[in-house]
Design a protein around this motif. Structure first.
Motif, PDB file in Angstrom:
ATOM      1  N   ASP A 189       0.776  -1.055  -0.026  1.00 43.17           N
ATOM      2  CA  ASP A 189       0.083  -0.041   0.054  1.00 43.17           C
ATOM      3  C   ASP A 189       0.681   1.396   0.060  1.00 43.17           C
ATOM      4  N   ASP A 190       1.868   1.501   0.933  1.00 47.07           N
ATOM      5  CA  ASP A 190       2.684   2.467   1.015  1.00 47.07           C
ATOM      6  C   ASP A 190       3.685   2.937  -0.300  1.00 47.07           C
ATOM      7  N   LEU A 191       3.671   1.773  -1.031  1.00 43.61           N
ATOM      8  CA  LEU A 191       4.924   1.851  -2.600  1.00 43.61           C
ATOM      9  C   LEU A 191       3.859   1.995  -3.896  1.00 43.61           C
ATOM     10  N   VAL A 192       2.759   1.681  -3.883  1.00 48.40           N
ATOM     11  CA  VAL A 192       1.956   1.458  -5.158  1.00 48.40           C
ATOM     12  C   VAL A 192       0.539   2.032  -4.868  1.00 48.40           C
ATOM     13  N   SER A 193       0.107   3.101  -5.775  1.00 43.15           N
ATOM     14  CA  SER A 193      -1.216   3.216  -6.077  1.00 43.15           C
ATOM     15  C   SER A 193      -1.856   3.011  -7.188  1.00 43.15           C
ATOM     16  N   VAL A 194      -3.013   2.097  -6.955  1.00 46.80           N
ATOM     17  CA  VAL A 194      -3.617   1.558  -8.350  1.00 46.80           C
ATOM     18  C   VAL A 194      -3.786   2.464  -9.251  1.00 46.80           C
ATOM     19  N   ASP A 195      -4.791   3.599  -9.052  1.00 43.63           N
ATOM     20  CA  ASP A 195      -4.861   4.643  -9.671  1.00 43.63           C
ATOM     21  C   ASP A 195      -3.906   5.309 -10.595  1.00 43.63           C
ATOM     22  N   ASP A 196      -2.712   5.453  -9.872  1.00 43.64           N
ATOM     23  CA  ASP A 196      -1.466   5.990 -10.665  1.00 43.64           C
ATOM     24  C   ASP A 196      -1.180   4.618 -11.585  1.00 43.64           C
ATOM     25  N   LEU A 197      -1.130   3.677 -11.270  1.00 50.33           N
ATOM     26  CA  LEU A 197      -0.814   2.579 -12.162  1.00 50.33           C
ATOM     27  C   LEU A 197      -1.539   2.377 -13.265  1.00 50.33           C
ATOM     28  N   ILE A 198      -2.705   2.624 -13.260  1.00 50.61           N
ATOM     29  CA  ILE A 198      -3.616   2.702 -14.442  1.00 50.61           C
ATOM     30  C   ILE A 198      -3.514   3.883 -15.349  1.00 50.61           C
ATOM     31  N   GLU A 199      -3.352   5.256 -14.449  1.00 51.63           N
ATOM     32  CA  GLU A 199      -3.408   6.368 -15.263  1.00 51.63           C
ATOM     33  C   GLU A 199      -1.871   6.725 -16.029  1.00 51.63           C
ATOM     34  N   GLU A 200      -0.854   6.231 -15.302  1.00 49.78           N
ATOM     35  CA  GLU A 200       0.564   6.707 -15.493  1.00 49.78           C
ATOM     36  C   GLU A 200       1.243   5.434 -16.218  1.00 49.78           C
ATOM     37  N   ARG A 201       0.795   4.275 -16.306  1.00 56.32           N
ATOM     38  CA  ARG A 201       1.573   3.232 -16.645  1.00 56.32           C
ATOM     39  C   ARG A 201       0.700   2.436 -17.630  1.00 56.32           C
ATOM     40  N   LEU A 202      -0.292   1.979 -17.271  1.00 55.88           N
ATOM     41  CA  LEU A 202      -1.295   0.915 -18.214  1.00 55.88           C
ATOM     42  C   LEU A 202      -1.892   1.512 -19.352  1.00 55.88           C
ATOM     43  N   THR A 203      -2.262   2.800 -19.447  1.00 59.14           N
ATOM     44  CA  THR A 203      -3.079   3.510 -20.227  1.00 59.14           C
ATOM     45  C   THR A 203      -2.346   4.768 -21.001  1.00 59.14           C
ATOM     46  N   VAL A 204      -1.132   4.519 -20.938  1.00 57.90           N
ATOM     47  CA  VAL A 204      -0.121   5.355 -21.583  1.00 57.90           C
ATOM     48  C   VAL A 204       0.885   4.573 -22.801  1.00 57.90           C
ATOM     49  N   GLU A 205       1.377   5.070 -23.600  1.00 55.98           N
ATOM     50  CA  GLU A 205       2.716   4.678 -24.168  1.00 55.98           C
ATOM     51  C   GLU A 205       3.376   3.745 -23.323  1.00 55.98           C
ATOM     52  N   PRO A 206       3.959   2.681 -23.674  1.00 54.54           N
ATOM     53  CA  PRO A 206       3.650   1.755 -25.179  1.00 54.54           C
ATOM     54  C   PRO A 206       2.394   1.092 -24.910  1.00 54.54           C
ATOM     55  N   CYS A 207       1.961   0.680 -23.345  1.00 56.85           N
ATOM     56  CA  CYS A 207       0.891  -0.118 -23.227  1.00 56.85           C
ATOM     57  C   CYS A 207      -0.436   0.163 -23.895  1.00 56.85           C
ATOM     58  N   ASN A 208      -0.512   1.366 -24.050  1.00 59.84           N
ATOM     59  CA  ASN A 208      -2.084   1.971 -24.826  1.00 59.84           C
ATOM     60  C   ASN A 208      -2.220   1.535 -26.066  1.00 59.84           C
ATOM     61  N   GLU A 209      -1.134   1.010 -26.914  1.00 57.96           N
ATOM     62  CA  GLU A 209      -1.116   0.253 -28.013  1.00 57.96           C
ATOM     63  C   GLU A 209      -2.181  -0.670 -28.061  1.00 57.96           C
ATOM     64  N   TYR A 210      -2.396  -1.395 -27.048  1.00 62.76           N
ATOM     65  CA  TYR A 210      -3.256  -2.635 -26.962  1.00 62.76           C
ATOM     66  C   TYR A 210      -4.419  -2.508 -25.719  1.00 62.76           C
ATOM     67  N   ILE A 211      -3.963  -1.500 -24.785  1.00 63.55           N
ATOM     68  CA  ILE A 211      -5.186  -1.291 -23.760  1.00 63.55           C
ATOM     69  C   ILE A 211      -5.801  -0.102 -24.084  1.00 63.55           C
ATOM     70  N   GLN A 212      -7.201  -0.142 -24.060  1.00 65.31           N
ATOM     71  CA  GLN A 212      -8.251   0.908 -24.033  1.00 65.31           C
ATOM     72  C   GLN A 212      -8.329   1.390 -22.830  1.00 65.31           C
ATOM     73  N   SER A 213      -8.669   0.734 -21.568  1.00 64.94           N
ATOM     74  CA  SER A 213      -9.053   1.209 -20.450  1.00 64.94           C
ATOM     75  C   SER A 213      -8.773   0.216 -19.416  1.00 64.94           C
ATOM     76  N   CYS A 214      -8.832   0.352 -18.010  1.00 60.77           N
ATOM     77  CA  CYS A 214      -8.635  -0.467 -17.024  1.00 60.77           C
ATOM     78  C   CYS A 214      -9.784  -0.144 -15.963  1.00 60.77           C
ATOM     79  N   ASP A 215     -10.393  -1.075 -15.308  1.00 63.74           N
ATOM     80  CA  ASP A 215     -11.372  -0.918 -14.157  1.00 63.74           C
ATOM     81  C   ASP A 215     -10.922  -1.699 -13.092  1.00 63.74           C
ATOM     82  N   ILE A 216     -11.007  -1.338 -11.717  1.00 65.32           N
ATOM     83  CA  ILE A 216     -10.905  -2.026 -10.674  1.00 65.32           C
ATOM     84  C   ILE A 216     -12.278  -2.857 -10.432  1.00 65.32           C
TER      85      ILE A 216
END
Length: 222
Positions: A189-216
């Motif tokens: 919990d102190d190291l990882v924010s799921v919201d930041d993971l989605i907004e800053e890593r999974l839905t931006v380049e290069p991952c957004n070539e395959y990923i449209q969106s993510c939901d918890i």
């Protein structure tokens, strides 16, 4: 070996101190120390030129103390009972001597030991509270039915963050031939924010070539 000065309010005591200070700026070395303060406290007044070494030393200590205590003093005198001069008594004799004897290198007092222990304790870093963990179920949606889901999952798992641990996954049909990736992850919990993971890593380049969106889908404390 301890150095002992006695009867510093008497001529004989001042003579002994004057001889000791010959060629010296201070009692212990070339800088003011606690030894000087102890001896200074036992010398009631500046003895003057009759004891030139003591006089010079007394003025030097006085000037340094004056800078540390800028308030105006009214002047006080402290009397004391004399004791026989002892040049270099053994530890047992020093312990049994008169209160006017000053053992410059005496044993550490209980107060000194306690203060030292407190300083050491303050230096030690406080034990860090163990951080909690959470288990998260994430839906990862592709752009369309032509998205390579194998590469999508590889893109997801390529994201590496301290405190992030990817778990089991499966493909779930959405409709119209489209499937989404459901994947488990554990986070510190102190190291990882799921919201930041989605907004800053999974839905931006290069991952957004395959990923449209993510939901918890689920978020549970472990």
């Amino acid at each position: 070996m301890a150095i002992t000065f006695s009867d510093l309010h008497t001529e004989s005591g001042l003579k002994s101190l004057d001889e000791f200070l010959s060629g010296k700026s201070y009692v212990s070395g070339d800088k003011l120390t606690k030894d000087d303060i102890k001896v200074y406290a036992a010398v009631l007044v500046n003895p003057g030129k009759s004891f030139s070494n003591v006089c010079k030393w007394y003025d030097a200590v006085s000037s340094q103390l004056a800078a540390s205590f800028p308030g105006k003093a009214v002047g006080v005198r402290v009397g004391g009972k004399g004791a026989p001069v002892a040049a270099a008594p053994a530890k047992e004799e020093a312990a049994a001597g008169d209160d006017d004897d000053l053992d410059l290198f005496g044993d550490e007092t209980e107060e000194d030991k306690k203060a030292a222990e407190e300083r050491e304790a303050a230096k030690k870093p406080a034990k860090k509270k163990e951080s909690g963990k959470s288990s998260v179920l994430l839906d990862v949606k592709p752009w369309d039915d032509e998205t390579d889901m194998k590469k999508l999952e590889e893109a997801v798992r390529s994201v590496e963050i301290p405190g992030l641990f990817w778990g089991a996954s499966k493909l779930v049909a959405v409709g119209y031939g489209i499937k989404k990736l459901q994947i488990m992850l554990t986070i510190v919990d102190d190291l990882v924010s799921v919201d930041d993971l989605i907004e800053e890593r999974l839905t931006v380049e290069p991952c957004n070539e395959y990923i449209q969106s993510c939901d918890i889908v689920a978020f549970n404390k472990i």
